[in-house]
Design a protein around this motif. Structure first.
Motif, PDB file in Angstrom:
ATOM      1  N   ARG A 229     -20.359 -23.205   9.154  1.00  0.00           N
ATOM      2  CA  ARG A 229     -20.817 -22.411   8.339  1.00  0.00           C
ATOM      3  C   ARG A 229     -22.385 -22.223   8.402  1.00  0.00           C
ATOM      4  NH1 ARG A 229     -20.191 -21.359   1.832  1.00  0.00           N
ATOM      5  NH2 ARG A 229     -22.213 -20.890   1.506  1.00  0.00           N
ATOM      6  N   ASP A 230     -22.884 -21.150   8.319  1.00  0.00           N
ATOM      7  CA  ASP A 230     -24.140 -21.082   8.388  1.00  0.00           C
ATOM      8  C   ASP A 230     -25.029 -20.993   9.702  1.00  0.00           C
ATOM      9  OD1 ASP A 230     -24.130 -20.135   5.611  1.00  0.00           O
ATOM     10  OD2 ASP A 230     -24.948 -22.161   4.956  1.00  0.00           O
ATOM     11  N   GLU A 231     -24.057 -21.382  10.793  1.00  0.00           N
ATOM     12  CA  GLU A 231     -24.839 -21.383  12.219  1.00  0.00           C
ATOM     13  C   GLU A 231     -24.153 -20.332  13.111  1.00  0.00           C
ATOM     14  OE1 GLU A 231     -24.559 -25.479  13.355  1.00  0.00           O
ATOM     15  OE2 GLU A 231     -24.943 -26.239  11.344  1.00  0.00           O
ATOM     16  N   GLY A 232     -23.956 -19.295  12.557  1.00  0.00           N
ATOM     17  CA  GLY A 232     -23.386 -18.166  13.468  1.00  0.00           C
ATOM     18  C   GLY A 232     -24.217 -17.685  14.142  1.00  0.00           C
ATOM     19  N   TRP A 233     -25.638 -17.490  13.844  1.00  0.00           N
ATOM     20  CA  TRP A 233     -26.509 -16.957  14.813  1.00  0.00           C
ATOM     21  C   TRP A 233     -26.534 -17.470  16.379  1.00  0.00           C
ATOM     22  CZ3 TRP A 233     -28.535 -12.515  15.270  1.00  0.00           C
ATOM     23  CH2 TRP A 233     -29.563 -12.017  16.114  1.00  0.00           C
ATOM     24  N   PRO A 234     -26.496 -19.037  16.715  1.00  0.00           N
ATOM     25  CA  PRO A 234     -26.822 -19.200  17.759  1.00  0.00           C
ATOM     26  C   PRO A 234     -25.139 -18.853  18.608  1.00  0.00           C
ATOM     27  CG  PRO A 234     -27.379 -20.974  16.882  1.00  0.00           C
ATOM     28  CD  PRO A 234     -27.076 -19.895  15.639  1.00  0.00           C
ATOM     29  N   LEU A 235     -24.015 -18.880  17.997  1.00  0.00           N
ATOM     30  CA  LEU A 235     -22.900 -18.530  18.434  1.00  0.00           C
ATOM     31  C   LEU A 235     -22.772 -17.218  18.904  1.00  0.00           C
ATOM     32  CD1 LEU A 235     -20.593 -20.678  16.191  1.00  0.00           C
ATOM     33  CD2 LEU A 235     -20.955 -21.068  18.591  1.00  0.00           C
ATOM     34  N   LEU A 236     -23.387 -16.250  17.896  1.00  0.00           N
ATOM     35  CA  LEU A 236     -23.546 -14.814  18.478  1.00  0.00           C
ATOM     36  C   LEU A 236     -24.152 -14.410  19.596  1.00  0.00           C
ATOM     37  CD1 LEU A 236     -22.629 -12.059  17.154  1.00  0.00           C
ATOM     38  CD2 LEU A 236     -24.613 -12.083  15.775  1.00  0.00           C
ATOM     39  N   ASN A 237     -25.241 -15.176  19.678  1.00  0.00           N
ATOM     40  CA  ASN A 237     -26.039 -14.962  21.095  1.00  0.00           C
ATOM     41  C   ASN A 237     -25.325 -15.367  22.151  1.00  0.00           C
ATOM     42  OD1 ASN A 237     -28.683 -13.969  20.377  1.00  0.00           O
ATOM     43  ND2 ASN A 237     -29.186 -15.887  19.209  1.00  0.00           N
ATOM     44  N   GLU A 238     -24.548 -16.306  22.313  1.00  0.00           N
ATOM     45  CA  GLU A 238     -23.559 -16.833  23.223  1.00  0.00           C
ATOM     46  C   GLU A 238     -22.478 -15.647  23.341  1.00  0.00           C
ATOM     47  OE1 GLU A 238     -22.273 -20.789  23.819  1.00  0.00           O
ATOM     48  OE2 GLU A 238     -23.838 -21.498  22.871  1.00  0.00           O
ATOM     49  N   ALA A 239     -21.869 -15.225  22.200  1.00  0.00           N
ATOM     50  CA  ALA A 239     -20.933 -14.261  22.273  1.00  0.00           C
ATOM     51  C   ALA A 239     -21.608 -12.969  23.065  1.00  0.00           C
ATOM     52  CB  ALA A 239     -20.318 -13.984  21.054  1.00  0.00           C
ATOM     53  N   LEU A 240     -22.725 -12.655  22.731  1.00  0.00           N
ATOM     54  CA  LEU A 240     -23.171 -11.379  23.362  1.00  0.00           C
ATOM     55  C   LEU A 240     -23.466 -11.614  24.651  1.00  0.00           C
ATOM     56  CD1 LEU A 240     -25.643 -10.508  20.246  1.00  0.00           C
ATOM     57  CD2 LEU A 240     -23.917  -8.967  21.094  1.00  0.00           C
ATOM     58  N   ALA A 241     -24.057 -12.759  25.352  1.00  0.00           N
ATOM     59  CA  ALA A 241     -24.020 -13.228  26.521  1.00  0.00           C
ATOM     60  C   ALA A 241     -22.727 -12.728  27.369  1.00  0.00           C
ATOM     61  CB  ALA A 241     -24.565 -14.479  26.902  1.00  0.00           C
ATOM     62  N   ILE A 242     -21.686 -13.430  26.806  1.00  0.00           N
ATOM     63  CA  ILE A 242     -20.465 -13.141  27.319  1.00  0.00           C
ATOM     64  C   ILE A 242     -20.213 -11.568  27.554  1.00  0.00           C
ATOM     65  CG2 ILE A 242     -18.026 -13.307  26.972  1.00  0.00           C
ATOM     66  CD1 ILE A 242     -18.617 -16.099  25.591  1.00  0.00           C
ATOM     67  N   GLU A 243     -20.456 -10.885  26.546  1.00  0.00           N
ATOM     68  CA  GLU A 243     -20.138  -9.205  26.621  1.00  0.00           C
ATOM     69  C   GLU A 243     -21.316  -8.825  27.772  1.00  0.00           C
ATOM     70  OE1 GLU A 243     -20.271  -6.884  23.145  1.00  0.00           O
ATOM     71  OE2 GLU A 243     -20.243  -8.506  21.824  1.00  0.00           O
ATOM     72  N   ARG A 244     -22.395  -9.519  28.098  1.00  0.00           N
ATOM     73  CA  ARG A 244     -23.379  -8.655  28.889  1.00  0.00           C
ATOM     74  C   ARG A 244     -23.205  -8.901  30.449  1.00  0.00           C
ATOM     75  NH1 ARG A 244     -27.976 -10.173  24.554  1.00  0.00           N
ATOM     76  NH2 ARG A 244     -27.679  -8.627  22.994  1.00  0.00           N
TER      77      ARG A 244
END
Length: 384
Positions: A229-244
């Motif tokens: 919880r509350d630590e989604g931003w670093p995970l979101l950046n990794e998720a976006l890198a997977i998309e890119r």
């Protein structure tokens, strides 16, 4: 840097290609391909691909895959597009949401969701972008308020694809508002059939429809919190890198250039097209370079390295290239081809309408340039 494929990869590609040439797959792919703003339901095609074991070959066997390398999954993705399979379900369900679940999900979440995704029995999308937020995902205003052992999410998400067909969504929301722009953000797996979820179509010019998703106190179990919880931003950046990785954009560019050549050959088969030959050669050269950039990003991910810069370079180059090819090819179909609605003419018309969005999705070109510039700036500072 990868400049070729191994013998095992070449054999695997040949096997996949033979499977996709079957009459059953070709007929299902034709039924799932939309034109003129009509978006058919591609789920029957994906159920067939799931039965053939072609959706998530790199996932562990226990989660519905075959335990093959991530690079083999990229080979499958290439061959799916080349066989005429619309790729959005695969990109969203397998390459983005499924891959993120593999990376950050709990064992229970993986067991609960991944096998059905791999079989083509369940589909997923992402709910990131919000009205007026543009490409700034940290500007999100959706809120997840505690409710017993779970949460209730309220907010609005826009510009997701295939959303009216999906069962599951990866959603961002603030769990602790007021703690800072990049703090207090969490990721959730949302049941799209839950009470309080309303999906509507956003009018547009593409063959695939964008959607607006209104979330009105949607109940989410605590078990569907993805990561801390509350630590989604670093995970979101990794998720976006997977998309890119740029793979899907590269394949669109390749497909659109082939359609342009088909149109040229069809309406003037005896003409050498001297006025276009040089540019065609340049496009093929750019596609070759783009393929290297894409596979550099892919091989990094396959080795467990999430390199924000290499994925930004691949995404920027591939999306800009695809848009440039679509714009160049827009006036190639003849009036007769357009009147006869040839496959090439329909493809290029669709490409012209879709291409501008490629430089916006998964992060705008400006954001990709900022990521690159920041990396080069830090290198320069280290040199001094």
């Amino acid at each position: 840097m990868r400049f070729g494929f191994t013998e095992d990869q070449q054999r695997f590609r040949a096997d996949v290609r033979r499977t996709l040439r079957s009459a059953e797959v070709r007929a299902a792919a034709a039924e799932a391909t939309g034109t003129d703003g009509v978006e058919p339901d591609a789920r029957p095609l994906y159920r067939l691909l799931g039965k053939l074991g072609l959706l998530a070959v790199h996932w562990p066997v226990e989660f519905g895959g075959e335990g093959r390398p991530l690079t083999d999954a990229a080979i499958v993705a290439e061959e799916l597009v080349r066989a005429g399979v619309p790729d959005t379900f695969h990109v969203n369900t397998i390459q983005i949401v499924g891959q993120f679940l593999l990376m950050a999900g709990s064992d229970e979440q993986k067991r609960r969701y991944l096998p059905a995704l791999a079989r083509g029995e369940s589909f997923a999308s992402v709910l990131y972008t919000e009205p007026d937020a543009g490409s700034d995902l940290a500007a999100l205003r959706a809120v997840a308020e505690p409710d017993g052992d779970g949460y209730r999410i309220t907010g609005t998400k826009v510009f997701s694809l295939k959303t009216r067909f999906v069962d599951l969504a990866l959603c961002t929301a603030r769990t602790t508002p007021g703690t800072g722009k990049y703090q207090g953000i969490s990721l959730f797996l949302v049941d799209m059939g839950a009470s309080g979820v309303t999906v509507s179509v956003i009018p547009g010019i593409g063959d695939e429809h964008f959607h607006r998703v209104d979330l009105d106190s949607v109940p989410v179990s605590g078990d569907d919190l993805l990561g801390p919880r509350d630590e989604g931003w670093p995970l979101l950046n990794e998720a976006l890198a997977i998309e890119r990785t740029g793979l899907d954009y590269h394949l669109k560019a390749e497909h659109w250039l082939e359609a342009a050549l088909d149109a040229l050959i069809d309406h003037t088969p005896d003409s050498p097209h001297d006025d276009r030959v040089e540019q065609i050669g340049r496009w093929y050269g750019a596609l070759t370079a783009d393929h290297v950039l894409v596979w550099e990003a892919l091989t990094g991910l396959a080795s467990g390295r999430v390199n924000q810069v290499s994925t930004a370079v691949a995404k920027y180059h591939s999306s800009e290239l695809a848009q440039s090819i679509a714009a160049w090819a827009a006036d190639i179909p003849s009036p007769e081809q357009r009147a006869n609605r040839t496959r090439a003419a329909l493809t290029l018309d669709s490409a012209y309408r879709e291409a501008p969005g490629l430089t916006l999705s998964a992060g705008t070109s400006e954001v990709m340039l900022q990521i690159m510039a920041a990396a080069f700036d830090s290198i320069g500072q280290e040199d001094h």
